[in-house]
Enzyme design. Sequence first.
Site, PDB file in Angstrom:
ATOM      1  CE  LYS A 138       6.369  -1.463  11.590  1.00 34.40           C
ATOM      2  NZ  LYS A 138       6.093  -2.607  10.726  1.00 34.40           N
ATOM      3  CD  GLN A 139       2.952   1.696   9.617  1.00 39.00           C
ATOM      4  OE1 GLN A 139       3.405   0.610   9.928  1.00 39.00           O
ATOM      5  NE2 GLN A 139       2.881   2.109   8.365  1.00 39.00           N
TER       6      GLN A 139
ATOM      7  CD  GLU B 232       2.835  -3.904   9.514  1.00 41.40           C
ATOM      8  OE1 GLU B 232       4.017  -3.956   9.880  1.00 41.40           O
ATOM      9  OE2 GLU B 232       2.467  -4.145   8.349  1.00 41.40           O
TER      10      GLU B 232
ATOM     11  CD1 TRP C 124       0.729  -0.284   3.102  1.00 43.90           C
ATOM     12  CD2 TRP C 124      -0.768   1.324   3.466  1.00 43.90           C
ATOM     13  NE1 TRP C 124       1.005   0.264   4.331  1.00 43.90           N
ATOM     14  CE2 TRP C 124       0.099   1.250   4.587  1.00 43.90           C
ATOM     15  CE3 TRP C 124      -1.798   2.270   3.475  1.00 43.90           C
ATOM     16  CZ2 TRP C 124      -0.031   2.098   5.698  1.00 43.90           C
ATOM     17  CZ3 TRP C 124      -1.924   3.101   4.586  1.00 43.90           C
ATOM     18  CH2 TRP C 124      -1.046   3.014   5.673  1.00 43.90           C
ATOM     19  CG  ASP C 125       4.864   0.788   1.414  1.00 39.17           C
ATOM     20  OD1 ASP C 125       3.945   0.144   1.928  1.00 39.17           O
ATOM     21  OD2 ASP C 125       6.049   0.717   1.800  1.00 39.17           O
TER      22      ASP C 125
HETATM   23  C1  BGC Z   1       4.950  -1.124   7.408  1.00 40.53           C
HETATM   24  C2  BGC Z   1       3.879  -1.274   6.348  1.00 40.53           C
HETATM   25  C3  BGC Z   1       4.534  -1.211   4.989  1.00 40.53           C
HETATM   26  C4  BGC Z   1       5.668  -2.222   4.879  1.00 40.53           C
HETATM   27  C5  BGC Z   1       6.437  -2.078   3.593  1.00 40.53           C
HETATM   28  C6  BGC Z   1       6.017  -2.182   7.207  1.00 40.53           C
HETATM   29  O1  BGC Z   1       7.029  -2.028   8.156  1.00 40.53           O
HETATM   30  O2  BGC Z   1       4.399  -1.259   8.691  1.00 40.53           O
HETATM   31  O3  BGC Z   1       2.918  -0.243   6.468  1.00 40.53           O
HETATM   32  O4  BGC Z   1       3.581  -1.433   4.002  1.00 40.53           O
HETATM   33  O5  BGC Z   1       6.585  -2.032   5.932  1.00 40.53           O
HETATM   34  O6  BGC Z   1       7.078  -0.839   3.528  1.00 40.53           O
END
Ligand code: BGC
Length: 767
Positions: A599-600, A487, A357-358
């Site tokens: 985490k984000q 996550e 999804w990035d």
């Molecule tokens: C992030 C995800 C991301 C993935 C790839 C993960 O660490 O939590 O949001 O899609 O990395 O960059």
Amino acid sequence: MKQYLKLNEWSIIEEGFDPHLHENSESIFSIGNGYMGQRANFEEQYSGSSLQGSYMAGVYYPDKTRVGWWKNGYPEYFAKVLNSTNWIGIDIEINGTPLDLAKLTVKDFVRELNMKEGYLSRSFTAVLEDGKEVKVEAVRFVSIMQHEIGAIRYAVTPVNFDADLTITPYLDGDVKNKDSNYDEKFWLEVYKEAGKGTAALTVKTKKLDFHVTSVMQYDIVKNGQKLTLDPQTIEQEKYVANQVKVQAGKGEQVVIFKYVANVTSRDYGLGELLDAGREALAKAVAKGFDQLKAEQAQGWANKWKESDIVIEGDVAAQQAIRFNIFQLNQTYSGEDDRLNIGPKGFTGEKYGGSTYWDTEAYCLPFYLSTADSSIARNLLIYRYKHLEKAKENARKLGFTKGALYPMVTMNGEECHNEWEITFEEIHRNGAIAYAIYNYVNYTGDKSYLGQYGLEVLAEISRFWEERVHYVPAKDQYVMLGVTGPNEYENNVNNNWYTNRIAAWTMEYTLEVLDYLKQNEPASYSELVDKLQLQETETAKWKEIIAKMYYPVDEERGIFLQQDGFLDKELLPVKDLDPKHLPLNQNWSWDRILRSVYIKQADVLQGLYFLGDRYDLDTKKRNFDFYEPFTVHESSLSPCVHSILACELGYQEKAYEMYLRTARLDLDNYNNDTEDGLHITSMAGTWMSVVQGFGGLKVKDGVLHLNPFNPGHWKSFSFKVMFRGSRLNVNVTEKVVTITNETETPAAVNVYGNAYTVNGLSNITVNI
Ligand code: BGC
């Protein structure tokens, strides 16, 4: 990790050779052109530790999944971007001693990634055991003008002796992936030939039948004269080479020009590959190295014209932002709608080179603003082409209708390898819908909706319709068992972001249906037929929108990340003993999952996407609540916090967040640069500057800017391509100057006031 790279506005420079930093540098100095790319491996043999990586976009391998206990719904395979034929190889022996920097003393080593002109260079002097010194100067690039071509100029000079050089340019398909699940090699030989001065090799993948043909040619020049040599040909399994012996007197420079064309079965029929490779190679050889390099410089000058950011008064920041822009442009060039952007691009194996999804959530804005709109459109079409697979994916998981796009994909099929985390991250479906809105809002290209957009939106809405369920006691719709963007908690109920983006998708789908009905009635009826869209469905979407359940904390006036969030121990990150950070390296997964740490960006991701629907107070309350619990252990996180902080007037916080990703790889903050670069988060850094410090938004077809200078820079300026015009926005401490570099006039709104910037002129607004 020590900071070992020199500061320079246009180049990344490493002085001195430290084998311990080599794999790190191999990532940083990577080169690519959207079609192929590679880590900065050495041309000559190197027996020290190194991650060899040469990648062809879209050529991947479905490596069988490795899990403990198989469960229904697991993907069959994890796709891997393939380390493919090593085409850069030129082995050198000096009086019988192999040139190998792991074994010789190395002096005056300099490696440079020239971002302005798009090439990698390296020079050093190797000292042999008996004090004999050999100077090497190497330059190579992958052409952005002729994507299939790579070119190398490799010069060897014996400094203080007469040398017998043995030079072996080769193509080696006997390579492997470090992350191979069963330690397997993925390539089989199909064809090889070694002529005099040329060689060709075709290899194919053991599964999926991808063929890659590499064709090479070289010239050797001494004292400005091309040598006529009688090479010995070498053929081994998946390997072809020529070997020549050249005598070089003391101080005489011998230059090897190696040209290679790499073509794949993605673009040519199997019977055409060799001819296609030869033809591309012949064109390149006819031009010669200097002309190819001059064209490369011109190509990059054009890219910089459209995408450069200039920061005055801070070389580290200038270098970093250019590095990020450079790597993004090296990763995706946008001509081929079958390609996408892996989180590591062409710089490493991690994340398998697959699409996440990035792309939609973080990368799209960069390409929207810095390239022709067809480039961003191709990113959307990539998903359109995967719609059938996304529908199949939903069926596999037990849904009777709709589409669930995969969290990780190469060809539209789900291929993640971390079931526990990614499986439930269905929020990605929302980002794919949002990207359609983002594209249309930015470009004004509403034709996309009827042609492609609506089908994707409707199928995603159908998925949400089935994924939520009605709870009579609440008289609301809920969504259980998901993982949000954060996550660091799994299988939660009613992740606010997921519920919100789901309802938003339905709202936008209804809006698009309405638009098409009014404005493109013929295509509307065709699409309704094709989709067999029922009124009962749209009525259901309206009901879900009206009755979606959103967890909130009335007292604090915030949206809750998920139902149980407030049951956690609310200890801010600043009160944690720093020895626990980063959590993902110090805590058990179990401890992380039940902790409050984020985490984000999660709720804040929603407030960023849907920013025009929430007032500043709401954003502030949520930011103030969530930011203290956020550990930003995904590099995708700080940019969203930075942009919101800018909007809220938290300028120091915004700058602090910006710094967390700006030099992430150059200074190896996360101690993982050797795995590859954080390509997708580089787009986030660009967003922090342009959408954060520049305050760029598009509302009702007008570009809005709300810039401020973070105070650490004398000035900064960025480029924005917008609906036919290209603007350069310069922000000093006192004024904003917007220069229209094209002839198309542009309407802009700065600090809430409307202006027109006529073609080839500028306006100045006081801050
Ligand atoms: C992030 C995800 C991301 C993935 C790839 C993960 O660490 O939590 O949001 O899609 O990395 O960059």
